[in-house]
Design a protein around this motif. Structure first.
Motif, PDB file in Angstrom:
ATOM      1  N   PHE A   8       0.820  -1.216   0.000  1.00 33.25           N
ATOM      2  CA  PHE A   8       0.000   0.000   0.000  1.00 33.25           C
ATOM      3  C   PHE A   8       0.849   1.259   0.000  1.00 33.25           C
ATOM      4  CE2 PHE A   8      -2.797   3.186   2.061  1.00 33.25           C
ATOM      5  CZ  PHE A   8      -3.852   3.144   1.160  1.00 33.25           C
ATOM      6  N   THR A   9       2.037   1.196   0.604  1.00 32.94           N
ATOM      7  CA  THR A   9       2.903   2.377   0.657  1.00 32.94           C
ATOM      8  C   THR A   9       3.417   2.768  -0.726  1.00 32.94           C
ATOM      9  OG1 THR A   9       4.832   0.984   1.141  1.00 32.94           O
ATOM     10  CG2 THR A   9       3.635   1.898   3.018  1.00 32.94           C
ATOM     11  N   ASP A  10       3.357   1.840  -1.684  1.00 30.19           N
ATOM     12  CA  ASP A  10       3.737   2.170  -3.053  1.00 30.19           C
ATOM     13  C   ASP A  10       2.612   2.854  -3.817  1.00 30.19           C
ATOM     14  OD1 ASP A  10       6.274   1.068  -2.759  1.00 30.19           O
ATOM     15  OD2 ASP A  10       5.587  -0.944  -3.333  1.00 30.19           O
ATOM     16  N   LEU A  11       1.433   2.865  -3.192  1.00 27.40           N
ATOM     17  CA  LEU A  11       0.267   3.480  -3.816  1.00 27.40           C
ATOM     18  C   LEU A  11      -0.080   4.818  -3.173  1.00 27.40           C
ATOM     19  CD1 LEU A  11      -2.008   2.988  -5.925  1.00 27.40           C
ATOM     20  CD2 LEU A  11      -3.331   1.945  -4.076  1.00 27.40           C
ATOM     21  N   VAL A  12      -0.010   4.858  -1.836  1.00 27.54           N
ATOM     22  CA  VAL A  12      -0.380   6.063  -1.079  1.00 27.54           C
ATOM     23  C   VAL A  12       0.667   6.334  -0.015  1.00 27.54           C
ATOM     24  CG1 VAL A  12      -2.099   7.092   0.465  1.00 27.54           C
ATOM     25  CG2 VAL A  12      -2.844   5.667  -1.465  1.00 27.54           C
ATOM     26  N   GLN A  13       1.072   7.596   0.110  1.00 29.27           N
ATOM     27  CA  GLN A  13       1.991   7.999   1.174  1.00 29.27           C
ATOM     28  C   GLN A  13       1.186   8.427   2.398  1.00 29.27           C
ATOM     29  OE1 GLN A  13       4.349  11.056  -0.884  1.00 29.27           O
ATOM     30  NE2 GLN A  13       6.086   9.645  -0.835  1.00 29.27           N
ATOM     31  N   PHE A  14       1.586   7.949   3.597  1.00 29.71           N
ATOM     32  CA  PHE A  14       0.859   8.294   4.810  1.00 29.71           C
ATOM     33  C   PHE A  14       1.792   8.213   6.008  1.00 29.71           C
ATOM     34  CE2 PHE A  14       0.632   3.748   4.246  1.00 29.71           C
ATOM     35  CZ  PHE A  14       0.806   3.222   5.508  1.00 29.71           C
ATOM     36  N   ASP A  15       1.357   8.825   7.109  1.00 30.43           N
ATOM     37  CA  ASP A  15       2.097   8.782   8.364  1.00 30.43           C
ATOM     38  C   ASP A  15       1.697   7.506   9.108  1.00 30.43           C
ATOM     39  OD1 ASP A  15       3.016   9.035  11.006  1.00 30.43           O
ATOM     40  OD2 ASP A  15       2.855  11.221  10.967  1.00 30.43           O
ATOM     41  N   PRO A  16       2.608   6.561   9.297  1.00 33.21           N
ATOM     42  CA  PRO A  16       2.244   5.282   9.918  1.00 33.21           C
ATOM     43  C   PRO A  16       1.788   5.427  11.368  1.00 33.21           C
ATOM     44  CG  PRO A  16       4.628   5.461   9.659  1.00 33.21           C
ATOM     45  CD  PRO A  16       4.032   6.615   8.923  1.00 33.21           C
ATOM     46  N   GLU A  17       2.162   6.502  12.045  1.00 31.01           N
ATOM     47  CA  GLU A  17       1.772   6.676  13.445  1.00 31.01           C
ATOM     48  C   GLU A  17       0.363   7.239  13.589  1.00 31.01           C
ATOM     49  OE1 GLU A  17       4.653   8.911  15.560  1.00 31.01           O
ATOM     50  OE2 GLU A  17       6.292   7.474  15.225  1.00 31.01           O
ATOM     51  N   THR A  18       0.022   8.207  12.758  1.00 35.71           N
ATOM     52  CA  THR A  18      -1.280   8.865  12.879  1.00 35.71           C
ATOM     53  C   THR A  18      -2.287   8.410  11.822  1.00 35.71           C
ATOM     54  OG1 THR A  18      -0.631  10.721  11.455  1.00 35.71           O
ATOM     55  CG2 THR A  18      -0.144  10.900  13.821  1.00 35.71           C
ATOM     56  N   GLY A  19      -1.788   7.814  10.743  1.00 40.23           N
ATOM     57  CA  GLY A  19      -2.676   7.426   9.647  1.00 40.23           C
ATOM     58  C   GLY A  19      -3.027   8.569   8.731  1.00 40.23           C
ATOM     59  N   ALA A  20      -2.427   9.749   8.978  1.00 38.39           N
ATOM     60  CA  ALA A  20      -2.689  10.901   8.118  1.00 38.39           C
ATOM     61  C   ALA A  20      -2.127  10.641   6.724  1.00 38.39           C
ATOM     62  CB  ALA A  20      -2.062  12.160   8.711  1.00 38.39           C
ATOM     63  N   VAL A  21      -2.942  10.901   5.723  1.00 42.01           N
ATOM     64  CA  VAL A  21      -2.550  10.656   4.335  1.00 42.01           C
ATOM     65  C   VAL A  21      -1.827  11.875   3.788  1.00 42.01           C
ATOM     66  CG1 VAL A  21      -3.393  10.223   1.995  1.00 42.01           C
ATOM     67  CG2 VAL A  21      -4.409   9.027   3.944  1.00 42.01           C
ATOM     68  N   ILE A  22      -0.643  11.637   3.247  1.00 41.49           N
ATOM     69  CA  ILE A  22       0.171  12.712   2.696  1.00 41.49           C
ATOM     70  C   ILE A  22      -0.145  12.923   1.215  1.00 41.49           C
ATOM     71  CG2 ILE A  22       2.546  13.472   2.261  1.00 41.49           C
ATOM     72  CD1 ILE A  22       3.380  11.709   4.649  1.00 41.49           C
ATOM     73  N   SER A  23      -0.424  11.838   0.514  1.00 34.84           N
ATOM     74  CA  SER A  23      -0.738  11.944  -0.919  1.00 34.84           C
ATOM     75  C   SER A  23      -2.003  12.767  -1.120  1.00 34.84           C
ATOM     76  CB  SER A  23      -0.947  10.548  -1.520  1.00 34.84           C
ATOM     77  OG  SER A  23       0.212   9.761  -1.409  1.00 34.84           O
ATOM     78  N   ARG A  24      -2.036  13.467  -2.249  1.00 30.74           N
ATOM     79  CA  ARG A  24      -3.206  14.271  -2.594  1.00 30.74           C
ATOM     80  C   ARG A  24      -3.920  13.688  -3.803  1.00 30.74           C
ATOM     81  NH1 ARG A  24      -1.193  20.611  -2.177  1.00 30.74           N
ATOM     82  NH2 ARG A  24      -0.558  20.563   0.030  1.00 30.74           N
ATOM     83  N   GLU A  25      -5.220  13.976  -3.903  1.00 26.24           N
ATOM     84  CA  GLU A  25      -5.938  13.573  -5.101  1.00 26.24           C
ATOM     85  C   GLU A  25      -5.312  14.256  -6.304  1.00 26.24           C
ATOM     86  OE1 GLU A  25     -10.432  12.368  -3.765  1.00 26.24           O
ATOM     87  OE2 GLU A  25     -10.078  14.453  -4.385  1.00 26.24           O
ATOM     88  N   SER A  26      -5.284  13.525  -7.396  1.00 25.45           N
ATOM     89  CA  SER A  26      -4.591  14.033  -8.573  1.00 25.45           C
ATOM     90  C   SER A  26      -5.264  13.515  -9.833  1.00 25.45           C
ATOM     91  CB  SER A  26      -3.130  13.581  -8.549  1.00 25.45           C
ATOM     92  OG  SER A  26      -3.051  12.162  -8.646  1.00 25.45           O
ATOM     93  N   LYS A  27      -4.571  13.665 -10.943  1.00 19.42           N
ATOM     94  CA  LYS A  27      -5.084  13.191 -12.219  1.00 19.42           C
ATOM     95  C   LYS A  27      -5.242  11.672 -12.240  1.00 19.42           C
ATOM     96  CE  LYS A  27      -4.157  13.724 -17.208  1.00 19.42           C
ATOM     97  NZ  LYS A  27      -5.376  14.483 -17.520  1.00 19.42           N
ATOM     98  N   ARG A  28      -4.510  10.985 -11.359  1.00 18.79           N
ATOM     99  CA  ARG A  28      -4.528   9.526 -11.371  1.00 18.79           C
ATOM    100  C   ARG A  28      -4.918   8.912 -10.020  1.00 18.79           C
ATOM    101  NH1 ARG A  28       0.432   6.762 -14.212  1.00 18.79           N
ATOM    102  NH2 ARG A  28      -1.202   5.191 -14.461  1.00 18.79           N
TER     103      ARG A  28
END
Length: 250
Positions: A8-28
């Motif tokens: 999953f980390t190859d698909l979405v970037q996130f903070d493993p401690e808080t679960g906050a998602v770093i990746s943003r919605e985009s064209k893909r």
């Protein structure tokens, strides 16, 4: 987006401690908190926009504000996706579904590649009831004949520049395929070449009478009796009635 990554980390970037998602919605990439059956056509429209642009993936199990991983409780079967996409769009949209486990959360991703047969066109009008400020309104989700396209973080009707580019690229691709086929025919020789139609459930072999001269086909429970004549075994469901047999003289 084929194949979807195993991690999953190859698909979405996130903070493993808080679960906050770093990746943003985009064209893909697009996020959804969970799968809602009432919004099924919204999801298929997004996949269609990905198919008409650069491919992409919908991730279920991420809240909107704040953008945090919350997990998805359910996901419909792959067969339901197949039936819904076939019912609403043409040509067919190949896709992949993958389930991910992050901690004690389950998330789902539905990904598609860019279509090789653009444009993908909506074939059915659908509406849904939306409630806003205490009032219910019937809103059009899909419009028959519409072409949807993915812009930066947004799915909407395609604009003229993108449609024009899409059609020009399609014509160029078809011309390239034609030239490649002609190069093969030239290498083999016009008198030795035929065409197989693989789009029919019972593929047809098409060739000129001159090309078919001297060819014999081995069918089930039949043998070629003429000694030394070239013979070809037909594997699969091929309708030999569509073959221009050697007995037909031009």
């Amino acid at each position: 987006m084929f194949p979807l990554p195993a991690d999953f980390t190859d698909l979405v970037q996130f903070d493993p401690e808080t679960g906050a998602v770093i990746s943003r919605e985009s064209k893909r990439l697009e996020f959804k908190q969970g799968f809602n059956p009432a919004d099924f056509s919204d999801y298929t429209k997004t996949l269609a926009t990905f198919s008409n642009s650069s491919g992409g993936v919908i991730v279920f199990g991420v809240s909107n504000k704040p953008r945090t991983m919350v997990g998805a409780k359910e996901m419909v079967d792959e067969a339901d996706w197949v039936n819904r996409l076939r019912d609403e769009f043409d040509p067919e949209i190949p896709f992949e579904i993958r389930e991910y486990t992050v901690g004690n959360l389950k998330l789902y991703a539905v990904g598609v590649d860019v279509s090789q047969h653009k444009p993908v066109i909506c074939r059915k009008t659908r509406t849904k009831i939306v409630e806003k400020n205490g009032k219910k309104k019937d809103v059009t989700t899909l419009q028959e004949g519409a072409i949807y396209y993915r812009y930066a973080g947004q799915s909407r009707l395609i604009a003229f520049p993108e449609l024009h580019t899409m059609l020009v690229e399609r014509d160029a691709m078809n011309a390239r395929k034609l030239m490649e086929t002609l190069q093969v025919v030239q290498r083999i020789g016009l008198d030795n070449a035929g065409v197989i139609d693989v789009t029919d459930p019972k593929p047809s072999i098409l060739m000129s009478p001159e090309t078919a001269k001297g060819l014999n086909f081995i069918k089930k429970a039949e043998l070629v009796e003429e000694k030394g004549a070239p013979a070809y075994t037909i594997v699969g469901r091929v309708d030999l009635q569509h073959v221009v047999h050697a007995s037909r003289r031009g």
